[in-house]
Design an enzyme around this catalytic site. Structure first.
Site, PDB file in Angstrom:
ATOM      1  N   ARG A   1      11.045 -15.041 -28.778  1.00 52.65           N
ATOM      2  CA  ARG A   1      10.110 -16.064 -28.335  1.00 52.65           C
ATOM      3  C   ARG A   1      10.846 -17.146 -27.550  1.00 52.65           C
ATOM      4  O   ARG A   1      10.385 -17.606 -26.497  1.00 52.65           O
ATOM      5  CB  ARG A   1       9.402 -16.674 -29.551  1.00 52.65           C
ATOM      6  CG  ARG A   1       8.231 -17.575 -29.199  1.00 52.65           C
ATOM      7  CD  ARG A   1       7.702 -18.245 -30.448  1.00 52.65           C
ATOM      8  NE  ARG A   1       7.257 -17.292 -31.437  1.00 52.65           N
ATOM      9  CZ  ARG A   1       6.021 -16.815 -31.527  1.00 52.65           C
ATOM     10  NH1 ARG A   1       5.116 -17.197 -30.651  1.00 52.65           N
ATOM     11  NH2 ARG A   1       5.691 -15.963 -32.480  1.00 52.65           N
TER      12      ARG A   1
ATOM     13  N   HIS B   1      23.235 -28.330 -34.637  1.00 52.26           N
ATOM     14  CA  HIS B   1      21.951 -27.629 -34.800  1.00 52.26           C
ATOM     15  C   HIS B   1      20.790 -28.570 -34.474  1.00 52.26           C
ATOM     16  O   HIS B   1      19.856 -28.733 -35.274  1.00 52.26           O
ATOM     17  CB  HIS B   1      21.822 -27.071 -36.213  1.00 52.26           C
ATOM     18  CG  HIS B   1      20.902 -25.880 -36.285  1.00 52.26           C
ATOM     19  ND1 HIS B   1      20.953 -24.947 -37.301  1.00 52.26           N
ATOM     20  CD2 HIS B   1      19.893 -25.474 -35.476  1.00 52.26           C
ATOM     21  CE1 HIS B   1      20.017 -24.028 -37.120  1.00 52.26           C
ATOM     22  NE2 HIS B   1      19.364 -24.335 -36.013  1.00 52.26           N
TER      23      HIS B   1
ATOM     24  N   ASP C   1      17.846  -6.624 -24.079  1.00 52.40           N
ATOM     25  CA  ASP C   1      17.025  -6.539 -25.286  1.00 52.40           C
ATOM     26  C   ASP C   1      16.628  -5.083 -25.466  1.00 52.40           C
ATOM     27  O   ASP C   1      15.955  -4.511 -24.602  1.00 52.40           O
ATOM     28  CB  ASP C   1      15.781  -7.420 -25.184  1.00 52.40           C
ATOM     29  CG  ASP C   1      15.044  -7.538 -26.515  1.00 52.40           C
ATOM     30  OD1 ASP C   1      14.716  -6.480 -27.113  1.00 52.40           O
ATOM     31  OD2 ASP C   1      14.808  -8.670 -26.965  1.00 52.40           O
TER      32      ASP C   1
ATOM     33  N   GLU D   1      27.688 -22.836 -40.858  1.00 51.68           N
ATOM     34  CA  GLU D   1      26.881 -23.809 -40.126  1.00 51.68           C
ATOM     35  C   GLU D   1      27.654 -25.095 -39.868  1.00 51.68           C
ATOM     36  O   GLU D   1      27.555 -25.681 -38.784  1.00 51.68           O
ATOM     37  CB  GLU D   1      25.598 -24.111 -40.918  1.00 51.68           C
ATOM     38  CG  GLU D   1      24.643 -25.066 -40.237  1.00 51.68           C
ATOM     39  CD  GLU D   1      23.866 -24.433 -39.105  1.00 51.68           C
ATOM     40  OE1 GLU D   1      23.248 -25.184 -38.334  1.00 51.68           O
ATOM     41  OE2 GLU D   1      23.863 -23.193 -38.982  1.00 51.68           O
TER      42      GLU D   1
ATOM     43  N   ASP E   1      25.397 -24.812 -30.499  1.00 47.91           N
ATOM     44  CA  ASP E   1      24.544 -25.626 -31.359  1.00 47.91           C
ATOM     45  C   ASP E   1      24.523 -25.068 -32.776  1.00 47.91           C
ATOM     46  O   ASP E   1      24.043 -25.729 -33.690  1.00 47.91           O
ATOM     47  CB  ASP E   1      23.124 -25.674 -30.791  1.00 47.91           C
ATOM     48  CG  ASP E   1      22.240 -26.659 -31.543  1.00 47.91           C
ATOM     49  OD1 ASP E   1      22.648 -27.831 -31.671  1.00 47.91           O
ATOM     50  OD2 ASP E   1      21.148 -26.269 -32.005  1.00 47.91           O
TER      51      ASP E   1
ATOM     52  N   ARG F   1      21.903 -18.160 -33.937  1.00 48.48           N
ATOM     53  CA  ARG F   1      22.572 -18.273 -35.229  1.00 48.48           C
ATOM     54  C   ARG F   1      24.054 -17.979 -35.020  1.00 48.48           C
ATOM     55  O   ARG F   1      24.426 -17.105 -34.236  1.00 48.48           O
ATOM     56  CB  ARG F   1      21.984 -17.300 -36.263  1.00 48.48           C
ATOM     57  CG  ARG F   1      20.588 -17.657 -36.744  1.00 48.48           C
ATOM     58  CD  ARG F   1      20.590 -18.945 -37.559  1.00 48.48           C
ATOM     59  NE  ARG F   1      19.270 -19.248 -38.114  1.00 48.48           N
ATOM     60  CZ  ARG F   1      18.351 -19.974 -37.534  1.00 48.48           C
ATOM     61  NH1 ARG F   1      18.594 -20.462 -36.304  1.00 48.48           N
ATOM     62  NH2 ARG F   1      17.204 -20.233 -38.118  1.00 48.48           N
TER      63      ARG F   1
END
Length: 339
Positions: free
Chosen positions: A172, A297, A192, A278, A273, A250
């Protein structure tokens, strides 16, 4: 005369502490109260051990309005919600709180992932355009030298005219990035495995070819077992000297151990980001490398962008109240290919 029956669906808010205050304006709460039978100020922070008010509201609820920090909807929780028919999630991924028990009971789920995709795509396009203009490098040099420089000579390899940009994943967010890139004079590649016909002006290629041809590679695939470390040593080594890797998806999708030598040598640049873990270790070179823009993030919805997700969630609730299907329904099968 008999009393008029209120046919509005009963609704309960369920999300982490402090989220509702940032997500919902007074106007949102007023509209929520008009659309549903609810206390728009009652928020269920814990559905595993609810207090009396939350327990009573959960027992009556036909809709749960959820956001970040919502309690996982286990079979035990759902046993206390016998009338629940729908979950409206005012954020992106539903994987942290929608369980197999929800699908087994036929609960309909919708998400504001489309609203959350826009700020990520905007951040990405800004990162792509700034990378092509070498904004980070020129700003650092300007601050350090504080004098006139032959920038025309320095910038011989800079610019975004017909630069090749590779988009990894027509998710998306990836599709939104492709839409936003359309007005620019860029050569756009897409990888993809689920796409057979790319959008107009976009060339569909394999992952290795995309990395080898792109000056900027932007990652938008979902976090799945199949995508773990998909940008690995071979892909990173094939990227042209001076290329930039942008990751807003991610951290686990990129092999950071393989990436770091390319960054510390200065051969590649990165806009990250997200990382894996994390929060990078305190001594990570990612914090200080001059060719790395590291952000915590923040590409997704923050500040007033949360209100866009609330707007979408309320539109879905309005559709439910009119007996119309959700526009952004999420089905169990979708989760094998989405975040």
């Amino acid at each position: 005369m008999p009393p008029i029956t209120d046919t509005r669906p009963a609704l309960l808010l369920s999300m982490g502490s402090g989220i509702a205050e940032r997500l919902l304006t007074d106007a949102h709460r007023d509209r929520l109260a008009a659309l549903t039978r609810t206390d728009p100020h009652l928020v269920a922070y814990d559905l595993d051990s609810p207090g009396p008010a939350v327990a009573a509201a959960l027992a009556e609820a036909e809709i749960l309005l959820t956001c970040w920090g919502a309690t996982p909807l286990t079979a035990e929780v759902l046993d206390r919600a016998p009338r629940l028919k729908a979950v409206v999630h005012a954020a992106g991924s539903i994987k942290h709180h929608i369980t197999e028990a929800c699908w087994e009971r036929g609960i309909t789920v919708t998400s504001a992932a489309a609203a959350n995709a826009l700020p990520v795509a905007e951040y990405t396009v800004a990162a792509i355009l700034f990378a092509g203009k070498r904004v980070l490098r020129s700003a650092q040099q300007y601050a350090a030298l504080r004098t006139d420089q032959p920038w025309v000579e320095e910038s011989a390899g800079w610019g975004n005219y017909r630069r090749t940009v590779g988009i990894v994943g027509a998710s998306r967010i990836g599709r939104r990035v492709l839409d936003l890139l359309r007005p620019f004079d860029l050569e756009v590649l897409l990888h993809d495995p689920y796409v057979t016909t790319p959008p107009p002006g976009v060339e569909l290629v394999g992952l290795d070819e995309l990395c080898a041809r792109s000056s900027i590679v932007s990652v938008h695939a979902p976090q799945l077992p199949a995508t773990y470390r998909m940008i690995g040593a071979a892909q990173l080594a094939s990227m042209p000297d001076g290329a930039t890797l942008v990751n807003t998806s991610r951290g686990s999708l990129v092999d950071e151990d393989a990436l770091l030598p390319h960054l510390t040598s200065g051969r590649l640049h990165a806009v990250l980001d997200v990382t894996d873990p994390e929060l990078p270790a305190a001594d990570s070179p990612l914090y200080t490398l001059p060719n790395v823009l590291l952000t915590p993030h923040v590409a997704g919805s923050l500040g007033n962008e949360l209100h866009r997700m609330a707007d979408q969630a309320l539109e879905e609730i309005a559709r439910y109240g009119r007996g119309e299907p959700f526009l952004e329904e999420v089905r169990a099968d979708d989760l094998t290919r989405s975040a």
